[in-house]
Design a protein around this motif. Structure first.
Motif, PDB file in Angstrom:
ATOM      1  N   ASP A  31       0.813  -1.211   0.000  1.00 34.96           N
ATOM      2  CA  ASP A  31       0.000   0.000   0.000  1.00 34.96           C
ATOM      3  C   ASP A  31       0.850   1.266   0.000  1.00 34.96           C
ATOM      4  O   ASP A  31       0.415   2.309   0.481  1.00 34.96           O
ATOM      5  N   ASN A  32       2.087   1.158  -0.517  1.00 32.85           N
ATOM      6  CA  ASN A  32       2.965   2.309  -0.789  1.00 32.85           C
ATOM      7  C   ASN A  32       3.324   3.088   0.476  1.00 32.85           C
ATOM      8  O   ASN A  32       3.194   4.312   0.552  1.00 32.85           O
ATOM      9  N   VAL A  33       3.784   2.379   1.487  1.00 31.60           N
ATOM     10  CA  VAL A  33       4.266   2.994   2.719  1.00 31.60           C
ATOM     11  C   VAL A  33       5.711   2.563   2.923  1.00 31.60           C
ATOM     12  O   VAL A  33       6.025   1.370   2.874  1.00 31.60           O
ATOM     13  N   THR A  34       6.597   3.522   3.133  1.00 29.89           N
ATOM     14  CA  THR A  34       8.002   3.225   3.350  1.00 29.89           C
ATOM     15  C   THR A  34       8.226   2.810   4.793  1.00 29.89           C
ATOM     16  O   THR A  34       7.896   3.547   5.719  1.00 29.89           O
ATOM     17  N   VAL A  35       8.797   1.618   4.973  1.00 27.85           N
ATOM     18  CA  VAL A  35       9.029   1.086   6.314  1.00 27.85           C
ATOM     19  C   VAL A  35      10.455   0.562   6.398  1.00 27.85           C
ATOM     20  O   VAL A  35      11.128   0.343   5.385  1.00 27.85           O
ATOM     21  N   ARG A  36      10.879   0.352   7.625  1.00 36.05           N
ATOM     22  CA  ARG A  36      12.191  -0.223   7.913  1.00 36.05           C
ATOM     23  C   ARG A  36      11.985  -1.358   8.914  1.00 36.05           C
ATOM     24  O   ARG A  36      11.541  -1.114  10.037  1.00 36.05           O
ATOM     25  N   VAL A  37      12.305  -2.583   8.481  1.00 39.64           N
ATOM     26  CA  VAL A  37      11.978  -3.777   9.250  1.00 39.64           C
ATOM     27  C   VAL A  37      13.262  -4.563   9.509  1.00 39.64           C
ATOM     28  O   VAL A  37      14.091  -4.734   8.606  1.00 39.64           O
ATOM     29  N   ASP A  38      13.424  -5.011  10.748  1.00 37.83           N
ATOM     30  CA  ASP A  38      14.518  -5.915  11.085  1.00 37.83           C
ATOM     31  C   ASP A  38      13.942  -7.165  11.727  1.00 37.83           C
ATOM     32  O   ASP A  38      12.797  -7.180  12.194  1.00 37.83           O
ATOM     33  N   ALA A  39      14.734  -8.231  11.742  1.00 36.26           N
ATOM     34  CA  ALA A  39      14.257  -9.524  12.226  1.00 36.26           C
ATOM     35  C   ALA A  39      15.406 -10.275  12.873  1.00 36.26           C
ATOM     36  O   ALA A  39      16.557  -9.815  12.891  1.00 36.26           O
ATOM     37  N   VAL A  40      15.081 -11.439  13.403  1.00 32.79           N
ATOM     38  CA  VAL A  40      16.069 -12.344  13.989  1.00 32.79           C
ATOM     39  C   VAL A  40      15.718 -13.750  13.525  1.00 32.79           C
ATOM     40  O   VAL A  40      14.537 -14.108  13.415  1.00 32.79           O
ATOM     41  N   ILE A  41      16.751 -14.548  13.239  1.00 30.08           N
ATOM     42  CA  ILE A  41      16.562 -15.882  12.700  1.00 30.08           C
ATOM     43  C   ILE A  41      17.293 -16.886  13.576  1.00 30.08           C
ATOM     44  O   ILE A  41      18.407 -16.621  14.043  1.00 30.08           O
ATOM     45  N   TYR A  42      16.648 -18.021  13.822  1.00 32.21           N
ATOM     46  CA  TYR A  42      17.228 -19.114  14.607  1.00 32.21           C
ATOM     47  C   TYR A  42      17.366 -20.326  13.682  1.00 32.21           C
ATOM     48  O   TYR A  42      16.363 -20.772  13.094  1.00 32.21           O
ATOM     49  N   PHE A  43      18.553 -20.877  13.570  1.00 36.58           N
ATOM     50  CA  PHE A  43      18.777 -22.025  12.701  1.00 36.58           C
ATOM     51  C   PHE A  43      19.868 -22.900  13.306  1.00 36.58           C
ATOM     52  O   PHE A  43      20.613 -22.483  14.203  1.00 36.58           O
ATOM     53  N   LYS A  44      19.965 -24.136  12.789  1.00 40.42           N
ATOM     54  CA  LYS A  44      20.979 -25.083  13.237  1.00 40.42           C
ATOM     55  C   LYS A  44      21.367 -25.984  12.074  1.00 40.42           C
ATOM     56  O   LYS A  44      20.616 -26.150  11.111  1.00 40.42           O
ATOM     57  N   VAL A  45      22.540 -26.614  12.201  1.00 41.76           N
ATOM     58  CA  VAL A  45      23.054 -27.527  11.178  1.00 41.76           C
ATOM     59  C   VAL A  45      22.536 -28.922  11.496  1.00 41.76           C
ATOM     60  O   VAL A  45      22.669 -29.413  12.623  1.00 41.76           O
ATOM     61  N   ILE A  46      21.950 -29.561  10.508  1.00 37.47           N
ATOM     62  CA  ILE A  46      21.476 -30.938  10.679  1.00 37.47           C
ATOM     63  C   ILE A  46      22.332 -31.930   9.901  1.00 37.47           C
ATOM     64  O   ILE A  46      22.279 -33.135  10.180  1.00 37.47           O
ATOM     65  N   ASP A  47      23.092 -31.461   8.932  1.00 37.09           N
ATOM     66  CA  ASP A  47      23.988 -32.337   8.160  1.00 37.09           C
ATOM     67  C   ASP A  47      25.342 -31.639   8.069  1.00 37.09           C
ATOM     68  O   ASP A  47      25.517 -30.726   7.256  1.00 37.09           O
ATOM     69  N   PRO A  48      26.308 -32.033   8.894  1.00 38.91           N
ATOM     70  CA  PRO A  48      27.603 -31.340   8.890  1.00 38.91           C
ATOM     71  C   PRO A  48      28.333 -31.428   7.556  1.00 38.91           C
ATOM     72  O   PRO A  48      28.987 -30.461   7.137  1.00 38.91           O
ATOM     73  N   ALA A  49      28.240 -32.561   6.862  1.00 43.52           N
ATOM     74  CA  ALA A  49      28.947 -32.718   5.590  1.00 43.52           C
ATOM     75  C   ALA A  49      28.411 -31.754   4.545  1.00 43.52           C
ATOM     76  O   ALA A  49      29.187 -31.087   3.844  1.00 43.52           O
ATOM     77  N   ASP A  50      27.073 -31.648   4.416  1.00 44.16           N
ATOM     78  CA  ASP A  50      26.501 -30.708   3.449  1.00 44.16           C
ATOM     79  C   ASP A  50      26.804 -29.268   3.827  1.00 44.16           C
ATOM     80  O   ASP A  50      27.003 -28.412   2.949  1.00 44.16           O
ATOM     81  N   ALA A  51      26.807 -28.953   5.110  1.00 44.56           N
ATOM     82  CA  ALA A  51      27.101 -27.589   5.535  1.00 44.56           C
ATOM     83  C   ALA A  51      28.516 -27.182   5.175  1.00 44.56           C
ATOM     84  O   ALA A  51      28.800 -25.990   4.972  1.00 44.56           O
ATOM     85  N   VAL A  52      29.429 -28.150   5.073  1.00 40.50           N
ATOM     86  CA  VAL A  52      30.810 -27.840   4.723  1.00 40.50           C
ATOM     87  C   VAL A  52      31.034 -27.877   3.215  1.00 40.50           C
ATOM     88  O   VAL A  52      31.767 -27.046   2.661  1.00 40.50           O
ATOM     89  N   ILE A  53      30.368 -28.810   2.527  1.00 42.39           N
ATOM     90  CA  ILE A  53      30.652 -29.030   1.105  1.00 42.39           C
ATOM     91  C   ILE A  53      29.741 -28.192   0.204  1.00 42.39           C
ATOM     92  O   ILE A  53      30.205 -27.585  -0.768  1.00 42.39           O
ATOM     93  N   GLN A  54      28.442 -28.148   0.500  1.00 43.70           N
ATOM     94  CA  GLN A  54      27.482 -27.542  -0.422  1.00 43.70           C
ATOM     95  C   GLN A  54      27.564 -26.019  -0.480  1.00 43.70           C
ATOM     96  O   GLN A  54      27.175 -25.427  -1.482  1.00 43.70           O
ATOM     97  N   VAL A  55      28.063 -25.390   0.550  1.00 37.82           N
ATOM     98  CA  VAL A  55      28.118 -23.933   0.585  1.00 37.82           C
ATOM     99  C   VAL A  55      29.430 -23.516   1.227  1.00 37.82           C
ATOM    100  O   VAL A  55      29.962 -24.212   2.108  1.00 37.82           O
ATOM    101  N   GLU A  56      29.966 -22.407   0.758  1.00 39.90           N
ATOM    102  CA  GLU A  56      31.265 -21.959   1.275  1.00 39.90           C
ATOM    103  C   GLU A  56      31.168 -21.535   2.736  1.00 39.90           C
ATOM    104  O   GLU A  56      31.989 -21.936   3.566  1.00 39.90           O
ATOM    105  N   ASP A  57      30.187 -20.688   3.059  1.00 39.12           N
ATOM    106  CA  ASP A  57      29.979 -20.222   4.434  1.00 39.12           C
ATOM    107  C   ASP A  57      28.472 -20.230   4.669  1.00 39.12           C
ATOM    108  O   ASP A  57      27.746 -19.343   4.197  1.00 39.12           O
ATOM    109  N   TYR A  58      28.014 -21.244   5.351  1.00 37.28           N
ATOM    110  CA  TYR A  58      26.568 -21.401   5.497  1.00 37.28           C
ATOM    111  C   TYR A  58      25.951 -20.274   6.327  1.00 37.28           C
ATOM    112  O   TYR A  58      24.801 -19.883   6.090  1.00 37.28           O
TER     113      TYR A  58
END
Length: 290
Positions: free
Chosen positions: A81-108
């Protein structure tokens, strides 16, 4: 000869100690170890505890399995509806596959951070201002789904995403404040009008009862006098009862009844003025002729 053997044994023992120290690794309880042997990934992931690797051949990389709390920098965007806003957030995550976290992406962690920022901007553009302010739970679920879809391929699971704060321009804050004030005033007027309507109905019922019993009006007058006198005022105003005026009006005779109507004389009692009087023949002669 014996001395040579002793020296060789000492050297071998020292070498063994050095090898053990170089090969021994400790993996903490909240970590998992990913081993690369000559650049190739080993199939097994090292569990917590003491583990051994081949020095100068194997390379052990530890991956943290704890839930990571990452703040998402505030993003500027324009809502639907054409209103300028500024939004911040927080994210919670964890690694479930250590091998993919190291191989599939440079810095997860960096990848998750960038994905969260772009997804947050996309959510801002698809949402209205009212949704950002009041319907955050739905937006949080949509944001979590947008980030979790690519993160699964990186061996990362998004646990939760929360929008922290929505900053509005000062002009928009003033407009919203005026809108809220006007809405409150409208509700107050509606409530006041409803109260007046109910009071008028009750007063009409009371007036009907008092009209049937005139003494009730006098009792009400006395109650009013008592209520006014209880305030300890120096001046006491007593309203003149209307019923007393009506009583005096009924007791006063009407103007038509106060004055008696004039007596009317019939033609038989009083002769008309134009008729001549009856005279005898003697009365018609003057005295000189008698």
């Amino acid at each position: 000869m014996v001395e040579a053997l002793v020296a060789a044994g000492i050297a071998a023992g020292s070498a063994g100690v050095v090898y053990v120290l170089a090969a021994a690794r400790v993996v903490k309880q909240y970590e998992r170890g990913v081993v690369f042997r000559l650049g190739r990934l080993r199939d097994s992931v090292r569990e917590p505890g003491l583990t051994m690797i081949l020095p100068f051949v194997d390379r052990l990389r530890k991956v943290n399995m704890q839930i990571v709390t990452m703040p998402v920098p505030a993003q500027d965007g324009i809502t639907r509806d054409n209103v300028t806003v500024r939004v911040d957030a927080v994210i919670y995550f964890k690694v479930i596959d250590p091998a993919d976290a190291v191989i599939q992406v440079e810095d997860y962690q960096f990848a998750v951070s960038q994905m969260a920022q772009t997804s947050l901007r996309s959510i801002i553009g698809k949402s209205d201002l009212d949704d950002l302010l009041s319907n955050r739970e739905k937006l949080n679920q949509g944001l979590e789904l947008m980030i979790d879809s690519p993160a699964i391929g990186w061996g990362v699971q998004i646990d939760r995403v929360e929008i922290k704060d929505v900053s509005l321009p000062e002009t928009m804050k003033r407009s919203m404040a005026r809108q809220a004030e006007a809405d409150r005033e409208r509700r107050a007027r509606v409530i006041n009008a409803d109260a007046e309507l109910q009071a008028s109905r009750k007063l009409a019922e009371a007036a009907g009862v008092m009209s049937e019993q005139p003494a009730a009006l006098q009792l009400r007058l006395l109650q009013t006098v008592v209520a006014v006198a209880a305030e300890k005022n120096s001046t006491l105003v007593l309203p003149f009862p209307v019923e007393l005026l009506r009583f005096l009006e009924r007791a006063q005779p009407s103007p038509g009844a106060a004055e008696a109507p004039p007596a009317q004389v019939t033609p038989a009692q009083t002769p008309p003025a134009s008729a001549p009087a009856a005279q005898t023949p003697d009365a018609q002669l003057p005295p000189e002729n008698l």
